[in-house]
Enzyme design. Structure first.
Site, PDB file in Angstrom:
ATOM      1  N   CYS B 147       0.824  -1.214   0.000  1.00  0.00           N
ATOM      2  CA  CYS B 147       0.000   0.000   0.000  1.00  0.00           C
ATOM      3  C   CYS B 147       0.854   1.258   0.000  1.00  0.00           C
ATOM      4  CB  CYS B 147      -0.922  -0.006   1.212  1.00  0.00           C
ATOM      5  SG  CYS B 147      -0.066  -0.260   2.774  1.00  0.00           S
ATOM      6  N   HIS B 225      -2.084   5.371   6.703  1.00  0.00           N
ATOM      7  CA  HIS B 225      -0.705   5.846   6.782  1.00  0.00           C
ATOM      8  C   HIS B 225      -0.656   7.316   6.359  1.00  0.00           C
ATOM      9  CE1 HIS B 225       0.666   1.716   7.128  1.00  0.00           C
ATOM     10  NE2 HIS B 225       0.250   1.383   5.936  1.00  0.00           N
TER      11      HIS B 225
END
Lengths: 342, 342, 342, 342
Positions: B147, B225
């Site tokens: 990711c 994130h």
């Protein structure tokens, strides 16, 4: 087709508006608000679930503010009420504002549902689909209580019907903020709420005869409230009878603690189901936590604070307008439209 | 119709399986796993998104374990591969298991996609839809990176195409656990990862010519994130050019920091959109964080760790099978099916 | 004996007051405040570290409020200043209040230290013990910058002295609230601060010639700030030279990342040392995070937001009064009294 | 002088060792452990509270491991026991290890205290200073129960002495990890523990005649456990009587909820007091949470999981050795040495 308008597109209002759209006997004629919030823009933009729904300003200043924020405004809330285009208004404005709005709703003869942030006396009664649907038929102002109260009513009324509830001691570990919040804490603390908490008295606005005492703490999580209950029943029950009472109750599901030892895993279940915003409309009772000893019954239950009041609001629309007088038919319709497990 | 099977129904596998079902040029012939996890039961039960999909055991023991867990098993993964019923297998097994599975895929001549948990040399190349789709056409084994890497490739390749990237310094504040996790912490700590972190080298498996250095910390949140970047470009650019580069890049969206000053509000946007599991496939670049000074460009970006690799996997299926050789056609198809904003 | 009074007994003021008491060349003549906070009561009660210290009201209303709260009040701050009984006042009032108080201090000719919440122009200079102690000698109004700035000055000045700092890129993961706070969040979010953040300009109030750019996020922890730095030096340095620069710098300690991979473990070190309130006055640089490549130097550092400015305040008292003109003597005295490692 | 050795320098052991050093009738002859942990290094280094204390290896491998870690080792635990140089050993090894160590202690005739991680039958009795000090006099093996049990015993025994406890329902919101931990979660979840929890049975190892039931959840905080109690008393009591019972009980303090509405503020009180590691040895009962109705008494209490068992261990050393047969004299001595409020 009942014509419904939702006033206030916050955490609760946006969910009810969305749910109204899914009903085949209701029409969402609009939503109203006072400021061009990011939430409102998302709801109405091409990817949003309310794209195409008419937006009204709740006040003249609200109309201006929404326009200034770049949103298309269909007019002033009062005007559409005046024109008789709304049968039921869902007041999902912030706590205390509903009471101030009531005068307007009265003036134009529109029926209204208030939420748990309002005091009980804002309405003629406080509603629960299973407990007092019939009583709401034909009423003008009805209040749907808070998420915690709705959760407590569902499980306690189930036991009460079966073996009678003499007394309930309710310890609540409340989620401290909703998932989107970014200013509210605590980060690393448990907060202690005034004793007794308001939950037991609020429960008694629906289950008037049940003695209860509640104490609440606030814990640093955003997902769900957790309830720890010890109930004294009127007559002794077996664990099987209690399980049966929960199993028969609509919008109460029994989950296995080995599979769901945490609120995060319970919520993930509803993410996996693809529920919009992962909304858990059901109250999750942890099966293995159910402990019966003489006339004492204990269990854990988990309440999704953003969602459990949605089906109650939909049923209350049907009750208040009298479009459906059979509570089970309404419940069944609501459950099916929202994908509620049982 | 490309026949796809997903091996491993965890955080990534369950999402890809769901996305494959939404493609009109693909058929989800099954999923496979080794244990009757709660996730698996939820996916396959009547409320689940994979209800009706065939379930295979990844190993003979897996078949037994799934059966013992009460799940209906269609057979052993190897058998269906042997029978030539699968064109592409998505290996979404835990990190390192994919490499062990590769031999089986080779034996039966099935093409396979591996995920970012595997080392780059598990496959012939590491994939990104925009950067090297054409190169993947006809390949047998392709890896879709993690990711974080996918997020970095999307934005850095946009700037690189426009003005060239000389060097990128990447500070990552990684989410510590996924939303469902209940054992992993920290609760009240920031963890420090080995320097340099693996992110820059992993980025270079796709953008081979870009010099980069990355440092990562782990913070107590589950949502996303956050990346803090300072990039030195090959030639000077204006802020408008950088904005334009991001605006033109697919699967990168620009959000206003005044409206979205927190990852929780970014995620709430996708809850409101009704995305399944609130998946944000797009990389969110915070518009007002973009700061250009000479050849230095800085910005914040937010990556939904569970979701951004889903569209890349779908495109990679088309590339590897050659069913669609034009990358933009595949990207457009994938974006439309998943409701990706742009 | 320098007679010191601390105005404002909050997070910073209570620590400085305590530290002043530990100096053999200073006398804590009192503290002043405006409300009978719980903190104040704890400080002054028989178990508190300031038991027996005289308490003044910062304002006439403050005197009343403190009395009403049951605290013994020695008088009004202005009166004791008027009587010439205070040499230096430490203004540790909330951000922005210091500037308003300045007029009073001027009127009575008392010297004052302001904290980092005030703008730089409140004082004649912004102070750091190592960088500009001598310059502060004889000044009347001096500002000690914030915890983050103090931390950055300590490490950047060490490198600057050794090999010159051409440019510093500073990514800060700020702690969202102090340990005692129970209302501030976020709980599960990373907040994004306006770009650029104020940290680089604030750094430049001390290290005026260093070019720097800073970006800050806010993370859900209460323990410490974490800094991620990439510095371009004027000349190439070896890793050993950088290590040496840090090792020689007072109030900077080097910790092994294998032993201290998390801020919680760093703080626990100071709990184990028995420091009052576990205060870490030192900046912790993670040894293994130091990475040198050509003229680029990167590292992690951890700043205890409540404490690192305490020794700087003590030194600044000596500098401003001129009681000690040799900075190293003051630093050594301060370090010894507070148990600072080096 | 009682010669004491602490085996295991973890969260509990390091605190007891430190407390033993503060007693004028005890000598800390050493600590022992099996690995050169960071904690151990900090305790023994020049800034540490156990600097100069002799370190033994608990096992021959432990001796080697400690030496390899660069620590100075005085020898093997067994050897010093054999030489008759230890009167009491405090076994603060991880849960379950104490039982394995018992044989060694028996062999050399050394008395031992075990902690709450061990099963009750590891010892002749489970100890509480107020409840059964006298009974411990002359015993060889005594167990001090866990932090939660110690907290419950202190308050429940106070009420039991006053008006009798018929039944106690105990809901515990346990802190999920200690402050130094950086791997344990959850981050954003409430975990549910098996029902009934072990706390009520463990309470009954001390207060054998009290009927009780306990249910526990785990919440994402590191500071303290929170207990929510509803107790049925044998005879009716007034709120004043209950308050008096708590006020008279040593190591129980009454705090005002308006001043302390959160565990973070309670802990900050002890940071401000300068307690080492901010240890709160007292159980904090929230005064305004005390609610009495007929024979039902409810309240909140807060337990510092790392610290409350320390004074009990010190008293137990005196009891077991018989050096002090009057419990109140021991309690008073312990309280004074640790700065316990009352």
């Amino acid at each position: 087709m009942i014509r419904v308008l939702v006033n206030g597109a916050g955490t609760i209002g946006k969910r009810i508006a969305h749910a109204v759209k899914l009903q085949d006997d209701m029409e969402l004629v609009g939503i109203s608000d006072v400021a061009p919030t990011t939430v409102l823009k998302n709801l109405l933009d091409p990817s949003g679930p309310l794209h195409g729904v008419r937006l009204y300003g709740s006040t003249p200043e609200g109309v201006e503010s929404l326009k200034k924020g770049g949103l298309e405004v269909a007019g002033l809330l009062e005007d559409i009420l005046k024109d008789g285009k709304v049968d039921v208004i869902i007041d999902a404005t912030p706590a205390g504002i509903g009471a101030k709005n009531k005068g307007v709703y009265e003036r134009y003869g529109v029926k209204a549902l208030f939420q748990g942030g309002e005091k009980a006396d804002v309405a003629e009664m406080t509603f629960n689909s299973v407990v007092n649907y019939e009583e709401a038929v034909g009423k003008r102002f009805v209040r749907v209580p808070s998420c915690n109260t709705t959760g407590l009513v569902r499980t306690l009324s189930a036991i009460d019907s079966k073996v009678g509830v003499e007394y309930a001691f309710i310890a609540l570990a409340r989620r401290a903020a909703d998932p989107w919040e970014y200013k509210k804490g605590p980060i690393n603390s448990v907060n202690l709420s005034k004793v007794p908490s308001h939950h037991a008295p609020d429960l008694q606005t629906v289950l008037k005869h049940i003695r209860a005492f509640s104490m609440a703490i606030v814990v640093p999580t955003t997902l769900a409230h957790t309830h720890i209950l010890e109930v004294e029943t009127k007559k002794e029950a077996t664990r099987e009878e209690i399980m049966e009472a929960f199993e028969k109750q609509t919008r109460v599901i029994l989950l296995d603690m080995e599979e769901y030892p945490a609120t995060s895993l319970i919520i993930e279940k509803f993410r996996d189901y693809g529920r919009p915003r992962y909304d858990m409309y059901e109250i999750a009772v942890l099966k293995d936590s159910i402990h019966v000893e003489g006339r004492k019954v204990r269990w854990f239950q988990v309440v999704h604070q953003e969602a459990d009041i949605v089906p109650e609001n939909i049923d209350a629309i049907r009750a208040i307008t009298g479009i459906e007088k059979d509570k089970w038919k309404s419940i069944e319709k609501t459950n099916r439209s929202l994908g509620i497990i049982k």
